[in-house]
Each structure stands twice: as C-alpha cells, then as structure tokens.
Motif scaffolding. Structure first.
Motif, mmCIF file in Angstrom:
data_model
loop_
_atom_site.group_PDB
_atom_site.id
_atom_site.type_symbol
_atom_site.label_atom_id
_atom_site.label_comp_id
_atom_site.label_asym_id
_atom_site.label_seq_id
_atom_site.Cartn_x
_atom_site.Cartn_y
_atom_site.Cartn_z
ATOM 1 N N SER A 158 3.272 12.308 -10.274
ATOM 2 C CA SER A 158 2.042 13.093 -10.114
ATOM 3 C C SER A 158 0.932 12.419 -10.921
ATOM 4 N N VAL A 159 -0.262 12.548 -10.435
ATOM 5 C CA VAL A 159 -1.381 11.826 -11.032
ATOM 6 C C VAL A 159 -2.572 12.758 -11.166
ATOM 7 N N ASP A 160 -3.147 12.793 -12.372
ATOM 8 C CA ASP A 160 -4.408 13.511 -12.561
ATOM 9 C C ASP A 160 -5.516 12.454 -12.550
ATOM 10 N N ALA A 161 -6.154 12.328 -11.394
ATOM 11 C CA ALA A 161 -7.136 11.248 -11.219
ATOM 12 C C ALA A 161 -8.331 11.377 -12.157
ATOM 13 N N ASP A 162 -8.522 12.579 -12.708
ATOM 14 C CA ASP A 162 -9.665 12.778 -13.618
ATOM 15 C C ASP A 162 -9.317 12.480 -15.069
ATOM 16 N N ARG A 188 1.174 7.823 -5.813
ATOM 17 C CA ARG A 188 -0.143 8.481 -5.909
ATOM 18 C C ARG A 188 -1.201 7.613 -6.600
ATOM 19 N N HIS A 193 -2.982 5.417 -5.430
ATOM 20 C CA HIS A 193 -4.168 5.208 -4.572
ATOM 21 C C HIS A 193 -5.264 6.194 -4.941
ATOM 22 N N ARG A 194 -4.883 7.232 -5.749
ATOM 23 C CA ARG A 194 -5.893 8.220 -6.162
ATOM 24 C C ARG A 194 -6.676 7.764 -7.392
ATOM 25 N N ILE A 195 -6.150 6.784 -8.118
ATOM 26 C CA ILE A 195 -6.917 6.342 -9.303
ATOM 27 C C ILE A 195 -7.558 4.964 -9.101
ATOM 28 N N GLU A 216 0.828 4.669 -2.397
ATOM 29 C CA GLU A 216 0.738 6.046 -1.905
ATOM 30 C C GLU A 216 1.905 6.897 -2.409
ATOM 31 N N GLU A 264 -9.686 2.444 -6.574
ATOM 32 C CA GLU A 264 -10.422 2.309 -5.308
ATOM 33 C C GLU A 264 -9.837 1.113 -4.576
ATOM 34 N N ARG A 323 0.841 -1.210 0.000
ATOM 35 C CA ARG A 323 0.000 0.000 0.000
ATOM 36 C C ARG A 323 0.875 1.258 0.000
#
Lengths: 110, 159
Positions: free
Chosen positions: B100-104, A92, A94-96, A89, A98, A85
């Motif tokens: 960096s991540v653009d989740a959208d 990043r 974990h932001r795309i 993190e 679920e 995990r």
C-alpha cells in the motif's frame, strides 16, 4: 546494468540497460547520489532497455526519489516495458512516480 | 503425466541470481507461457533466491542455494532451499502494508519489504518449512494448459 547519461532540455536523463535488481541497485543509488552531490536533482530515468526489475530495484528508485526530493528535485520515469510497468502497478509505485512514454516528454514536464 | 524436475544450484552470491532468473524465463517461454507470465514467474524466483542470499546467508558467499522446478500436472512448483538462518515463518502470514502506498507521504513509503508481498500476489500458494537445518520456500503456480507444450524433448543446461 549499464547507465548512460545525457541531457535533454537541461534535465539529466539516465538511460538504463539490463536488469535493475538486488545486484545492480547499489550502483544505481550511487549514481543518483553522486548527481545529487552536484545539485543535479531533476532526473529522468529512461527504463526502455530495462527488461527486468525486482523489489530491490524498485527500492532503489524509492530511495533515490526520497533523496532528490529532500533537495527539491524529482525523478520521472520514462519508456517502461509493459512487463516492468506491471510491477510498478502491482506495488502501487505508479502512484508516486510520474511515468511518461518517452524521455523527451518526461524532460519537458519539469 | 510424470513430473519433470529441473534443478539449479548456485553459490550464495547476488551476481549469480540473474542467470537463474534468465533460465527460469527461458523455461517458461519454451513452454509457450505468455511473456508477461514468464516475467512474473522469473520475478518470484529471483525474489526468493535473493531472500536466501540476503537473509539466510547474510550476503556471505560460499553456501549453496538450490532451486528446483517441478512441473506437476498443471502446476509449476518451485522449491528454493538453503541451509542458512531460517526465516520467521510469521512473515508469510503478515498482511502488512507492504504494497500500500500513501502518495502524499513519500517518507512513509519503505525502500524494502516488497519481495514477499509480490510473491504472494503472483503465486497461487506459498509455503515455508525449516527442518533439520534445511529451509525451503515453496511456491506453486497453476499453468494454463492450453498454452503449455510438453517439455519432454527440451534440454536445459543445469549446473
């Protein structure tokens, strides 16, 4: 790495065991690709028995998510070990994805 | 404190990399590093060795990758060396959007290019040199000496 398939609430669950790395990433992508061909595009990836992941393994998850998304599907991640995990993190990701505590909860969320 | 040096040599095949990773984690854990830190150090070594195989040797087997771990004072120093195509050292200086991540915007998120960024994030210092046909990727990580034991009596199988 081993991949075992099961179904929970009609959702495909892939239980992974071992290491998701540069050596095994291709097998994983091929597995998701073969499911996608059969229109099985809502997937839970249970990583409870994955004790190592590297950037190639993460890349294979991203590629798989993109491929099922194009077909209207989704990938949800379940049962991550704390060490694994932490790499989600750091990168990043974990932001795309679920991320759920277990595959039952992940399957129910579809 | 005399430096302790452990050297591992593998053939340039991806299937050889997990054994290096496990050995590195075993060494870290035997020195009583927390499992979280042992995992992160294993990850950095695996990323560097994989880069050598994928990029320096273009996945061609039959070449050597040397992994040297030196425990110097309160630091781990890893040198991952190959004799393949040198890396563009500018890649180390890049502060690109690898993490960096653009989740959208899923299409904007790359499948590749996170390895070096992960190493730079975890390690304290990273240096790349290429001299007389030998390329070496060196990584340093300061250790928490309170948790580290002397490795004098430990033996590791080295190929």
């Amino acid at each position: 790495m081993e991949i075992l398939e099961e179904k929970i609430n009609g959702v495909e669950v892939l239980n992974l065991t071992g290491r998701l790395d540069a050596f095994s990433a291709k097998d994983f992508k091929e597995k998701v690709g073969s499911l996608a061909k059969e229109k099985r595009v809502n997937l839970v990836i249970d990583m409870g028995a994955i004790d190592f992941i590297d950037s190639s393994g993460l890349g294979s998850l991203v590629a798989s998510l993109r491929s099922v998304n194009k077909l209207g599907g989704d990938i949800k991640i379940a049962s991550l070990q704390d060490t694994v995990r932490s790499i989600f993190e750091i990168t990043r990701l974990h932001r795309i994805f679920e991320i759920f505590d277990d595959s039952f909860t992940a399957a129910k969320s579809f | 404190m005399r430096p302790k040096v452990i050297k591992i040599v593998i053939d340039s095949k991806l299937e050889e990399v997990p054994s290096v990773g496990r050995k590195v984690r075993e060494i870290c854990l035997s020195m009583r590093l927390p499992s979280f830190e042992a995992f992160q150090i294993e990850l950095c070594v695996v990323e560097a060795v994989t880069n050598s195989i994928k990029h320096a040797y273009r996945l061609e087997a039959g070449h050597q990758v040397e992994i040297t771990l030196s425990i110097v004072s309160d630091k781990f120093v890893f040198d991952i060396c190959d004799t393949g195509i040198p890396m563009d050292s500018k890649l180390l200086e890049e502060k690109g959007p690898a993490l960096s991540v653009d989740a959208d915007n899923l299409e904007s998120i790359s499948e590749k290019g996170r390895g070096l960024a992960i190493i730079k994030k975890i390690m304290d210092n990273v240096v790349y040199t290429s001299k007389q046909g030998k390329n070496c990727f060196s990584m340093r990580k300061k250790l928490d000496l309170k948790s580290v034991v002397d490795t004098g009596n430990l033996k590791f199988e080295i190929r």
